[in-house]
Design an enzyme around this catalytic site. Structure first.
Site, short mmCIF file in Angstrom:
data_model
loop_
_atom_site.label_atom_id
_atom_site.label_comp_id
_atom_site.label_asym_id
_atom_site.label_seq_id
_atom_site.Cartn_x
_atom_site.Cartn_y
_atom_site.Cartn_z
CB THR A 85 6.79 -2.62 -1.46
OG1 THR A 85 7.85 -2.60 -0.50
CG2 THR A 85 7.30 -3.24 -2.75
CG ASP A 129 12.20 -1.46 1.51
OD1 ASP A 129 11.69 -0.56 2.21
OD2 ASP A 129 11.93 -2.66 1.67
CB THR A 178 10.62 0.96 9.28
OG1 THR A 178 12.02 0.68 9.43
CG2 THR A 178 10.03 0.02 8.24
#
Length: 364
Positions: A85, A129, A178
């Site tokens: 981020t 994200d 991730t």
């Protein structure tokens, strides 16, 4: 869900129990999000660690500025808390562009994505994200938006449905994930620059801690920073969280100055040991070693012995234990390594010491 609110992210979707309370959890809670906003570096020169990623990204951004064009789409992958981020915000700052922040789970329909894309300004950075968790219809719409800066908005249903083309201004998509393996190849291939964020070395974390301590107006010695860095699991977010807890201890129990002894005493109170293991991690190892002789043992059996859900053991405790070389996943079950016996100060049985993974029939 507010598309522009950085707190509306998968960080809120966390496992219950220890996963929601652990000091060494790499997922940000609301306190972390509030503090990180003040601690984030503002440009690439200020960003610590990830040397290769910084060097490559700097070239991409410099070249885009020289051409007077928007930067290529960027994909950042890696574990939570490593700075994805932060890098997205730095990209926007380096390009002197505004940034829009949203997350994959927030985009459940193609219309959700169309509404965001249609409101973007020219050159704006869209940070998405957990991009791998976006719905499939929205994902397919994103293909055309990234490549052609155009989307087709479907109006109506059935045979009377009509596709209305909508032109988009050039923008830069920064995707973070991730789990890069879950991204479909057509989406991954549309990113002009892909980077994988690595875990930090202790020396890099010491620099992060010194910088954060300065911003938080905390006095810390080199040995105190080294002690915290060694227990931070290679993750800046965890390092900053431990720093804040040690700061509290130093203010209450000492003179406010963080030394090695103060840091060690504080983290002992919070049950974070010298390798960064917390109560849950040690409970898993102790059950594996003391109850099952080091294994192999099935995951469900191990979870029952620890008193936790199977998912909690598998997704919360095991990844770090495996990365630290304290536990191994085998086809027959979980097995402790010699390093696990040494870390807990226990003597392995002969079967564990020889590595055959099972005890003799009569325990000899």
């Amino acid at each position: 869900m507010n598309w522009d609110d950085p707190t509306d992210s998968p960080a809120e979707e966390r496992l219950g129990g220890p996963a929601a309370e652990r000091l060494v959890d790499s997922v940000a809670d609301r306190e972390d999000q509030a503090v990180e906003a003040a601690l984030r570096p503002k440009d690439l020169d200020e960003f610590i660690g990830q040397e290769k990623v910084r060097e490559q990204l700097d070239l991409v951004l410099r070249a885009a500025r020289a051409r007077g064009a928007t930067a290529d789409h960027v994909l950042l992958s890696g574990a939570p808390g490593l700075g994805k981020t932060t890098l997205s915000m730095i990209i926007a700052a380096e390009m002197n562009a505004p940034i829009r922040i949203t997350s994959g789970p927030a985009i459940q329909h193609a219309g959700d994505l169309a509404a965001i894309l249609s409101s973007l300004q020219e050159g704006e950075v869209l940070f998405l994200d957990e991009i791998h968790r976006m719905s499939r219809p929205a994902e397919e719409m994103l293909y055309m938006a990234m490549e052609d800066f155009r989307v087709d908005v479907i109006v109506g249903k059935g045979p009377g449905a009509t596709a209305i083309p909508l032109e988009l201004p050039p923008f830069t998509l920064v995707g973070a994930t991730t789990r890069a393996g879950l991204l479909p190849p057509p989406l991954r291939d549309r990113f002009g620059f892909t980077a994988h964020m690595e875990f930090y070395e202790p020396a890099e974390l010491e620099r992060v801690i010194h910088r954060s301590a300065h911003l938080l107006d905390v006095e810390i010695g080199a040995d105190g920073a080294a002690e915290i860095a060694g227990r931070s699991r290679g993750t800046p977010r965890i390092a900053n969280r431990l720093l804040r807890r040690v700061r509290d201890y130093a203010q209450v129990k000492a003179d406010g100055i963080i030394t090695r002894d103060i840091a060690a005493a504080a983290l002992k109170v919070y049950e974070v040991d010298a390798r960064g293991l917390d109560r849950l991690d040690r409970a898993v190892l102790q059950a594996l070693l003391k109850l099952f002789g080091g294994g192999p043992v099935g995951l469900s059996t191990l979870a029952v012995a620890v008193g936790e859900e199977r998912e909690t053991v598998e997704e919360v405790a095991e990844p770090f234990l495996v990365r630290e070389g304290l536990l191994a996943r085998t086809p027959r079950g979980r097995v402790a390594t010699p390093a696990a016996w040494a870390h807990l100060g226990l003597t392995p049985p002969r079967s564990a010491a020889t590595g055959n993974g099972q005890q003799d029939l009569f325990g000899t």
